[in-house]
Structure formats: structure tokens, C-alpha cells
Design an enzyme around this catalytic site. Structure first.
Site, short mmCIF file in Angstrom:
data_model
loop_
_atom_site.label_atom_id
_atom_site.label_comp_id
_atom_site.label_asym_id
_atom_site.label_seq_id
_atom_site.Cartn_x
_atom_site.Cartn_y
_atom_site.Cartn_z
N ALA A 1 26.27 10.40 1.36
CA ALA A 1 25.35 9.84 2.35
C ALA A 1 25.66 8.35 2.53
O ALA A 1 26.81 7.98 2.71
CB ALA A 1 23.90 10.11 1.96
N SER A 2 24.67 7.48 2.41
CA SER A 2 24.89 6.06 2.73
C SER A 2 25.70 5.29 1.69
O SER A 2 26.05 4.13 1.93
CB SER A 2 23.56 5.35 2.98
OG SER A 2 23.03 5.75 4.22
N VAL A 3 26.02 5.89 0.57
CA VAL A 3 27.00 5.25 -0.32
C VAL A 3 28.33 5.13 0.41
O VAL A 3 29.15 4.26 0.10
CB VAL A 3 27.14 6.03 -1.64
CG1 VAL A 3 28.20 5.41 -2.55
CG2 VAL A 3 25.79 6.08 -2.38
#
Length: 403
Positions: free
Chosen positions: A83-85
Site C-alpha cells: 500500500a502506501s509504503v
């Protein structure tokens, strides 16, 4: 005031020695207890937590289950939907291109994406720079940060976690057709800007975003499992969502409530197996906890072999001034992640200047450069394991700092 790490001894709490200390049984016991408590209370299904101090991994643990229904234990080499990593990796790739003179922070986006020209609400032109994209000050947003009938939903913009059957080019075309939410540089809003940045990385590099990430980051750091394609499906953690009395296995697709009155996050775990899914720079990558730690440690130590130290420092400098980072009191925003300004306002023991972010599938990470400390905490449970989403990241942080 921040408390010293309790695995430091003697004068190491105030004067950082070059030699890292051995792991402390107290540190291990505190973090073990925090993970076990979250699993026992059925807030997460499983986790991998890694702590590095001064270049040495002083804590590493996989606990719980990677797949509850199949009784597959969590392992240190378990793969996760990042995801946003993903934003961390794409932001660093863009900085590598900046270091090579192939991108420029304050140049307009149209230098590389000439057709990406969203206008202001009154129809007037706006100039979005690369820096605006890094810092989420471009005037863009996310579909889950607007009502269900909002403009992004009306034109079919993908947030990068669903299984939309469109190309990255088409998604950016749709995004650019919607008026900006504010004049670039005047406000902060978490957004699809890193998806736009990913397209710019691709254009400046001269190849697809996955190929660019491989060449600019993965190969120099030896990241065997980090990318946009699942290298070993058997090692990919199942995805779970917060529920009572225990997290539920996500549907394909699933809808995860985020903020009352706004649209749900549409997450489709099956996207990870779709080679035709467009490469979302903001949310589309797969990876391991230890490989994310390897990237963070490279940055913490000064940037080699990726970046000069001056550019790492620029990434970790608050770029947003007095502009409020919504939902993050005490934090500002750098080039690709949040930066701690006021520990008291944030309610944390992290040092001012700490970098932090996470991912909606249940991840958090932070780097406290003052204490030579890097931490990665990946779970398979949304949103409990996400920085800003649940209790777990704060509990891990308190366990590390000893209070």
C-alpha cells in the site's frame, strides 16, 4: 520529553557510540508483549517487527499467522502488499533521478507529463512542480477522501488499490480532468500525487516504473522481493480488515471505512496477482519487512549507494512550513514522508526530525536519526496496523522507547 532507549547502557544514552549495543532482554520482552497483546486481543492476525540501532538489527520477530484460514505462520520473509509504503520507494527513486540531473524538484510536472494539466476550480491554469507532488501540496486528493458522489468517483479515478482495468496513463488523464482542490503549495492533502510522480519517474528514466524501481533501487540495494509483481505467491500474507470479535479476511474487492461521511477505501487483495494492473506509485508494490528496513537504513546512514547525504537531508527537512498536515498534529511533511516537528503535540517519544509513514494494509515504519534507530512494523490487518489507523503502531513505539 523523549525518554532514552532502555537498551542503551552507561553513557550511550547521551553519547552515541559507533559500536551498537547488544539487544536488551527488556527491549525484546516489551516488544514481544506488545505484539502478543495485539494478537491475543484479536486486533491483528500477524506481524513482522524489526528494529535496527546504529546499523545492527537489535530486534526481529515474526508472530501470529500470515494466513489464519490455512494456519500458515508469519515468517520474517513473508511478503506484504505495501500500500502506501510504496510511496517511500517511489520517492527515493525520484530522488535518485534528481541526483543524476534527470529530474528537478522545482520544475513543472508538464516538463515530463505535458498532458497532465489540471486546472483550478475557476478554470485557470495552475503550475504543479515535482516538489508539490512529493509533499502532497499539489491540490490533488484521493477518492476515499471525498464523498461517494465526489468528482474522482464520477470520472472513475482509481486510488491504486482496486483492480481497475485501466492504464496508468488513463488514470492520470481522468485525474487531470478534475479541478484541483486548492492552488498548489497553499495547503496539504494526502493524495494521488505519488502516482503522478511514479509516471514522471518512468518518463525521466525511459522505461516502465517497475523497471525503473528495479534499476534505481532494487539492484543497488539487493532487494530480491520488492517490486510490483509477487515473486512467490505462497509467501504473500493474506489480507484482513478490522472487525469484531476478530479481523475478517478481506473480500476481493473489499470496502474499508476510513472517515465518517467520506467514501470507503476500495482495496482488492487480488490486485497483487494481476500482472496487468497499472503500477500505482502510491500503493501498488509488494515487499518484505527486512527489505524496507534495508532502504530505511541506507537513508539513515547518509544515502549510499543511492543518494548523496545532502539529498537525504532534503528529504527529511520539513517542506510544508506552517501548513497543517491534516490528521497529524505535531508533524510536518518532507519529500515522501512525514517529519516530526513537535513531539509533545504529537504525543510521542520520537525525536524531533523523525521520519514516519505506513500503509493501509496494516504497516508502519519510522526512522529516528537522532537515536540512529530504524523500525519497520508490518501486519496483515487493515487499518489497525497502519500509522494513524490503529493502536498497534503507537504500542510498538512505546515499547521501543520504554514507556
Amino acid at each position: 520529553m523523549s525518554r532514552p532507549l532502555q537498551f542503551l547502557s552507561g553513557d550511550e544514552g547521551t553519547a552515541m557510540h559507533a559500536r551498537a549495543p547488544a539487544p536488551s532482554p527488556d527491549l525484546s520482552a516489551r516488544i514481544d508483549a506488545a505484539i502478543a497483546r495485539a494478537i491475543d486481543e484479536k486486533r491483528i492476525v500477524g506481524a513482522v517487527v524489526l528494529v535496527a540501532r546504529d546499523g545492527e538489527t537489535v530486534y526481529r520477530r515474526a508472530m501470529g499467522l500470515a494466513d489464519r484460514e490455512l494456519n500458515v505462520p508469519m515468517r520474517e520473509d513473508t511478503l506484504f502488499r505495501l500500500a502506501s509504503v510504496s510511496k517511500l520507494f517511489v520517492s527515493v527513486a525520484a530522488m535518485v533521478l534528481i541526483s543524476q540531473g534527470r529530474l528537478s524538484l522545482d520544475a513543472p510536472v508538464t516538463t515530463w507529463l505535458p498532458e497532465f494539466r489540471p486546472t483550478l476550480p475557476d478554470g485557470s491554469a495552475a503550475t504543479i512542480t515535482i516538489r508539490h507532488l512529493f509533499t502532497h501540496t499539489a491540490g490533488l486528493g484521493y477518492g476515499f477522501l471525498e464523498p461517494e458522489d465526489g468528482p474522482y468517483h464520477r470520472v472513475g479515478v482509481s486510488d491504486g488499490m482496486d483492480r481497475a482495468e485501466i492504464s496508468l496513463h488513463e488514470n492520470l488523464r481522468r485525474l487531470a480532468s478534475v479541478p484541483l482542490l486548492f492552488t498548489p503549495g497553499t495547503a496539504w492533502l494526502y493524495s494521488l500525487s505519488i502516482d503522478v510522480l511514479g509516471a514522471i519517474v518512468s518518463a525521466a528514466f525511459g522505461g516502465s516504473l517497475p523497471v525503473a524501481i528495479g534499476a534505481l533501487l532494487a539492484r543497488p540495494l539487493g532487494l530480491a522481493d520488492t517490486g510490483f509483481v509477487v515473486p512467490d505467491p505462497a509467501r504473500l500474507a493474506a489480507a484482513y480488515a478490522d472487525d469484531s470479535p476478530a479481523p475478517r479476511r478481506m473480500s476481493e474487492p473489499d470496502r474499508i471505512p476510513m472517515l465518517e461521511g467520506l467514501a470507503d477505501i476500495v482495496m482488492d487483495p487480488s490486485r497483487a496477482f494481476d500482472p496487468e494492473a497499472f503500477p500505482s506509485g502510491g500503493a501498488g508494490m509488494i515487499g518484505r519487512a527486512d527489505e524496507t528496513l534495508r532502504l530505511l537504513e541506507a537513508l539513515r546512514k547518509g544515502g549510499e549507494p543511492l543518494l548523496p547525504t545532502a539529498l537525504v537531508c532534503e528529504m527529511g527537512r520539513v517542506q510544508t512550513g506552517e501548513v497543517a498536515v491534516a490528521g497529524w498534529p505535531g508533524w510536518g511533511y518532507g519529500l515522501g514522508f512525514s517529519v516530526l516537528k513537535d513531539a509533545a503535540a504529537a504525543g510521542t517519544s520520537e525525536s524531533p526530525g523523525t521520519w514516519r509513514w505506513g500503509g493501509a494494509y496494516g504497516h508502519s515504519w519510522f526512522v529516528d536519526r537522532a537515536r540512529k534507530l530504524s523500525v519497520v512494523a508490518f501486519t496483515n490487518t487493515a487499518l489497525e496496523g497502519m500509522s494513524g489507523g490503529g493502536r498497534f503502531p503507537q504500542e510498538i513505539c512505546r515499547a521501543i522507547y520504554g514507556g
